[in-house]
Scaffold this motif. Structure first.
Motif, short mmCIF file in Angstrom:
data_model
loop_
_atom_site.label_atom_id
_atom_site.label_comp_id
_atom_site.label_asym_id
_atom_site.label_seq_id
_atom_site.Cartn_x
_atom_site.Cartn_y
_atom_site.Cartn_z
N HIS A 49 1.68 -29.82 3.62
CA HIS A 49 0.81 -28.77 4.37
C HIS A 49 1.69 -28.23 5.51
N PRO A 50 2.64 -27.19 5.20
CA PRO A 50 3.19 -26.50 6.27
C PRO A 50 2.16 -25.82 7.30
N GLN A 51 2.37 -26.33 8.59
CA GLN A 51 1.75 -25.65 9.62
C GLN A 51 2.16 -24.25 10.10
N ALA A 52 1.15 -23.12 9.94
CA ALA A 52 1.62 -21.96 10.31
C ALA A 52 0.59 -21.41 11.39
N PRO A 53 1.36 -21.27 12.59
CA PRO A 53 0.52 -20.95 13.87
C PRO A 53 -0.37 -19.73 13.57
N ARG A 54 -1.67 -19.83 14.05
CA ARG A 54 -2.59 -18.79 13.96
C ARG A 54 -2.25 -17.54 14.62
N PRO A 55 -2.19 -16.63 13.99
CA PRO A 55 -2.07 -15.34 14.61
C PRO A 55 -2.41 -14.87 16.07
N ARG A 56 -1.95 -14.51 17.04
CA ARG A 56 -2.76 -14.26 18.15
C ARG A 56 -3.10 -12.73 18.17
N ARG A 57 -4.34 -12.50 18.62
CA ARG A 57 -5.02 -11.40 18.73
C ARG A 57 -4.51 -10.58 19.94
N PRO A 58 -3.59 -9.72 19.74
CA PRO A 58 -3.16 -9.07 20.94
C PRO A 58 -3.88 -8.04 21.57
N ASP A 59 -3.80 -7.88 22.86
CA ASP A 59 -4.57 -6.93 23.82
C ASP A 59 -3.64 -5.38 23.75
N THR A 60 -4.29 -4.43 24.38
CA THR A 60 -3.41 -3.32 24.38
C THR A 60 -2.06 -3.46 25.01
N VAL A 61 -1.09 -2.66 24.87
CA VAL A 61 0.30 -2.92 25.30
C VAL A 61 0.60 -1.56 26.21
N PHE A 62 1.59 -1.71 27.02
CA PHE A 62 1.91 -0.64 28.09
C PHE A 62 0.95 -0.45 29.14
N PRO A 63 1.51 -0.05 30.29
CA PRO A 63 0.58 -0.04 31.42
C PRO A 63 -0.22 1.25 31.41
N ARG A 64 -1.17 1.40 32.00
CA ARG A 64 -1.97 2.54 31.90
C ARG A 64 -1.53 3.77 32.62
N ASP A 65 -0.63 3.57 33.54
CA ASP A 65 0.01 4.56 34.19
C ASP A 65 1.51 5.24 33.59
N LEU A 66 1.48 4.84 32.29
CA LEU A 66 2.74 5.03 31.71
C LEU A 66 2.62 6.62 31.45
N VAL A 67 3.64 7.34 31.86
CA VAL A 67 3.63 8.85 31.79
C VAL A 67 3.88 9.11 30.16
N LEU A 68 3.19 10.01 29.62
CA LEU A 68 3.42 10.35 28.24
C LEU A 68 4.06 11.83 28.19
N GLU A 69 3.83 12.54 28.98
CA GLU A 69 4.47 13.98 29.16
C GLU A 69 5.90 13.84 29.17
N PRO A 70 6.41 14.60 28.13
CA PRO A 70 8.01 14.70 28.14
C PRO A 70 8.37 15.54 29.42
N VAL A 71 9.92 15.10 29.87
CA VAL A 71 10.27 16.05 31.09
C VAL A 71 11.22 17.35 30.21
N SER A 72 11.31 17.39 29.09
CA SER A 72 11.69 18.68 28.54
C SER A 72 11.52 18.53 27.03
N ARG A 73 11.71 19.73 26.38
CA ARG A 73 11.39 19.89 25.01
C ARG A 73 12.52 20.53 24.34
N ARG A 74 12.86 20.15 22.85
CA ARG A 74 13.88 20.66 22.40
C ARG A 74 14.95 20.55 22.78
N PRO A 75 15.57 19.48 23.29
CA PRO A 75 15.08 18.02 22.71
C PRO A 75 14.03 17.54 23.66
N THR A 76 13.24 16.54 22.77
CA THR A 76 12.16 16.05 23.66
C THR A 76 12.65 15.04 24.14
N ARG A 77 12.52 14.90 25.65
CA ARG A 77 13.05 13.90 26.52
C ARG A 77 11.78 13.07 27.49
#
Length: 824
Positions: free
Chosen positions: A390-418
């Motif tokens: 009976h190999p022991q497989a660790p139970r999956p961990r239930r993750p919370d949300t990732v990345f800080p809430r203040d992470l900026v999603l708005e690009p600084v430029s487009r075409r190309p998207t930076r």
């Protein structure tokens, strides 16, 4: 058991260096590994590896060792093999003799695959040597007759397994015995090594094997039972003519006279060794088949042993239906869909006709059967449980949300998207999401998310980490197909797959194109639901179960979410700039719009969900669109033609940065060239021009349009001829009676369907339209990026023409008269 159990597979790959045998061994080795064991491969069988030798002077031991080493290296087992040259001088290759001795002593299981290894004292000493028979009949008859050598061979083993799954059944004629307690089993298959090819229908029914093997016949009860399959094939010579289907046999041990006989009856014949020398060629041959048609040995057929072919199991795993002679395997496996058994020539014809009448159903059922009955977790899990390992497989961990809430999603430029520098730094932190050690169970309700990557490492991380963190409610497999990235993406993906059992990675090494890469990923997926997801997206918690919930309705074919940026009716008005603001909006929509949807003409593939059976019916994405653009429109047209409803669901919001890959192609003109070429391909295929997307009512966009209209009314005379920079939105042309046209435009005056390749193209197009009467150019606020992107075009406007209006509210308006001509 606190440590990983050690399992030793005793095999004979160097004695029989053909792909079918190699795959059979690999499925055991890799299957045990996936279940939490440390798997080792050992050959100590005293058989000369004659098939590897090209002349008498070859060092047979070195050839065998290198053959085994190459296979083990490829699958990450470079230090887990040994070849003991008992046929020669007893030298030990791979592991040292001391390491091998210690392995025997510490192993929890030594599996004598095929029963091809003598039960030497050092193998049997620990009481953990297990016999696995893969070709029944002869052994059972020898036990029935009490052959001393057979009994002596079996006695050192502590447990016994057999492929004779009907042995002991009411209709099985194999003689019973009670001295050795045999347990039925079958060939395991590691499914993710066999892409599901069911969505790619082919023409030829095939099989691979030996034609004539005039040995190992047996006599029992006064009757002779043959071993060679050619006896059974000869009963079905007329199958091609009777069924109208196409067949090809890849045969070894086949004389030219046999080949001529088969060809005369409509069978294709090719060299069996040609498709068996390499495991990739073998797998591709099976995957490129329509299905398998094969017979079984007379011994298994008439004695009703229940034996089932390991090769047939891989056809099923590839989503290829199997039509095979009945050996009684119906006692253990369901038949009728995906797997069809026949008893005579009429039954064979009927089975082929049933498959051809509804191929997509049988293809889906084939892969489904492989998952339910042949998956390594099913077969080897039962074996280990029987052996009390009976190999022991660790139970999956239930993750919370990732990345800080203040992470900026708005690009600084487009075409190309930076992205903002700090966003890139945050994305680089490893690991972001907790990893799962348990592989997914791909049954009902499961989802396979396919992501294609081509550069864009920060986008890839942001996307994949949110998928892994926010999809815990669903049995998830995440399949990433990389198209030749050179920015560290392959290394990141390799680490990710090694750390999270839900992730599988395919590295193409070159850009095969978006559609082709999607098809590869979809072919690998084994889940009930499939999702294509762009690498420049981020998903919120709960996105996946809400998305696939709409697919419970069989009339629904394609489903997509709403998003901040896509250019069709799925785009909604948003004002978030940061990750936390996005999560809040996504949660509000999930509550306020629960279960709501609108019908959509062309769901885009930035995020597209469908049932696997729908994919099998519609088939793969059309690869004529090369690197990308319009393959999603094409697929939506195919779904609509098949009668499916297409939905945009209002309760799932996915963030889309947009043009993370294609935006880089705009400045050099490549984007425009690709789009124009694909518009031509689309028109050629469908007999109509591609039409721009519609948009849903957007209050903010409507306000901007009204501000633009007010600016034009104030600055442009009533009768003026006006060009408006756009993407085909006719609402921008409603300028209180002024004659307004799209810019750029096609020959018929409608929108060109693409932006200019570069400033030179934009300038040339503008001057031609100016010469034909255009008097004003209007750049709406939404398109002011033109003036940043097309720098020389902007300079040309400023140098030659007067800006009669310019602000953030109403955009920019130019009078297309040379400044020198304007009255002072």
């Amino acid at each position: 058991m606190s440590r990983r159990p050690k399992v030793v597979v005793l095999g004979m790959m160097s004695k029989m260096p053909v792909a079918g045998v190699v795959w059979q061994n690999l499925h055991y080795l890799l299957g045990f590994e996936r279940l939490g064991c440390d798997a080792y491969y050992v050959e100590t069988h005293a058989r000369t590896p004659s098939m590897l030798m090209t002349d008498k002077g070859d060092d047979s031991s070195a050839l065998a060792a290198e053959y085994i080493a190459a296979i083990m290296r490829r699958f990450g087992l470079a230090d887990r093999w040994a070849f003991r040259a008992l046929h020669d001088d007893g030298s030990c290759f791979g592991m040292s003799e001391l390491e091998l001795e210690r392995l025997y002593g510490s192993a929890d299981l030594l599996l004598n695959l095929h029963g091809g290894t003598q039960p030497l004292p050092e193998l049997a000493a620990g009481g953990r040597l297990v016999y696995l028979e893969t070709d029944p009949v002869q052994l059972q008859l020898e036990l029935h007759h009490g052959v001393p050598e057979t009994i002596e061979f079996l006695e050192p083993h502590s447990a016994f397994f057999t492929f004779a799954e009907n042995w002991g059944g009411a209709d099985c004629a194999l003689p019973a015995q009670d001295r050795f307690p045999f347990v039925p089993t079958r060939q395991p298959v590691v499914l993710d090594l066999w892409p599901d090819r069911g969505a790619h229908p082919a023409d030829l029914y095939t099989t691979i094997g030996n034609w004539r093997q005039e040995w190992r016949d047996v006599t029992y009860g006064g009757e002779r039972y043959t071993w060679s399959k050619h006896h059974e094939f000869l009963h079905h010579l007329d199958l091609p003519a009777r069924s109208g289907a196409s067949f090809e046999l890849a045969l070894s041990s086949c004389e030219e006279s046999d080949r001529e006989l088969l060809r005369a009856h409509g069978w294709g014949v090719r060299d069996g060794l040609e498709v068996s020398r390499g495991i990739d060629v073998y797998r591709d041959y099976i995957g490129a088949s329509r299905g398998e048609f094969t017979v079984a040995k007379d011994q298994n057929v008439r004695l009703r042993t229940g034996w089932f072919s390991d090769r047939s199991a891989t056809y099923l795993a590839s989503g290829r239906p199997v039509v095979t002679q009945d050996t009684g395997f119906g006692a253990a496996l369901p038949t009728g869909a995906g797997l069809l058994a026949f008893d005579d020539a009429d039954g064979a014809v009927e089975a082929i006709e049933r498959v051809d009448a509804d191929y997509s159903i049988h293809s889906f059922a084939a892969r489904d059967m492989a998952r339910e009955y042949f998956d390594h977790a099913v077969v080897l899990g039962a074996m280990l449980a029987h052996l009390d390992i009976h190999p022991q497989a660790p139970r999956p961990r239930r993750p919370d949300t990732v990345f800080p809430r203040d992470l900026v999603l708005e690009p600084v430029s487009r075409r190309p998207t930076r992205l903002a520098p700090n966003t890139i730094l945050v994305a680089a932190r490893q690991p972001a999401a907790p990893r799962w050690d348990e592989p997914p169970r791909l049954g009902r309700g499961s989802a396979g998310v396919v992501v294609v990557t081509y550069g864009g490492l920060p986008f890839n991380r942001l996307c994949l980490e949110t998928v892994l963190a926010h999809s815990g409610e669903v049995d998830l497999e995440l399949i990433v197909v990389d198209n030749g990235s050179t920015d560290g993406t392959p290394e990141y993906l390799t680490r990710l797959a090694g750390a999270d059992a839900r992730v599988r990675v395919l590295l193409n090494g070159r850009n095969t194109g978006f559609a082709a890469a999607c098809n590869q990923g979809l072919g690998l997926a084994g889940a009930e639901h499939l999702v294509l997801l762009n690498n420049d997206t981020m998903v919120p918690p709960g996105w996946l179960p809400r998305l696939i919930a709409h697919l419970r309705n069989p009339e629904v074919g394609l489903v997509g979410p709403v998003t901040n940026r896509i250019g069709n009716e799925a785009e909604i008005e948003t004002d978030y700039r940061r990750w936390g603001e996005f999560l809040d909006l996504a949660a509000r929509r999930a509550h306020e719009f629960a279960g709501n949807w609108i019908e959509l003409r062309s769901p885009a593939m930035y995020c597209l969900a469908l049932r696997r059976e729908t994919f099998l019916r519609l088939g793969p994405l059309d690869e004529r669109y090369e690197v990308g653009l319009l393959e999603d429109d094409d697929y939506a047209d195919r779904a609509r033609a098949a009668g499916y409803q297409q939905r945009c669901v209002e309760d799932v919001l996915v963030h889309h940065f947009g043009e993370a890959s294609f935006g880089k192609l705009v400045a050099g003109g490549e984007y425009g060239r690709i789009l124009r070429a694909n518009q031509s391909r689309y028109a050629e295929k469908w007999g109509r021009d591609w039409q721009p997307y519609g948009r849903r009512p957007n209050p903010r966009y409507e306000r901007e349009t009204q501000h633009l209209r007010e600016a034009v009314v104030a600055a442009v005379p009533d009768a003026a001829d006006v060009l408006v920079v756009s993407r085909g939105d006719d609402a921008l042309l409603d300028l209180d009676g002024r004659r307004a046209r799209h810019f750029p435009q096609a020959a018929d005056g409608g929108w060109a369907g693409h932006h200019p390749a570069d400033s030179a193209e934009a300038i040339g197009h503008l001057e031609r339209l100016r010469a034909s009467g255009a008097q004003y150019l209007v750049v709406p606020p939404t398109y002011r990026w033109w003036l940043r992107h097309y720098e020389h075009f902007h300079a040309h406007l400023d140098e030659h023409y007067q800006a009669v209006h310019s602000d953030e509210r109403g955009g920019d308006i130019y009078l297309l008269e040379e400044k020198a001509e304007v009255p002072a």
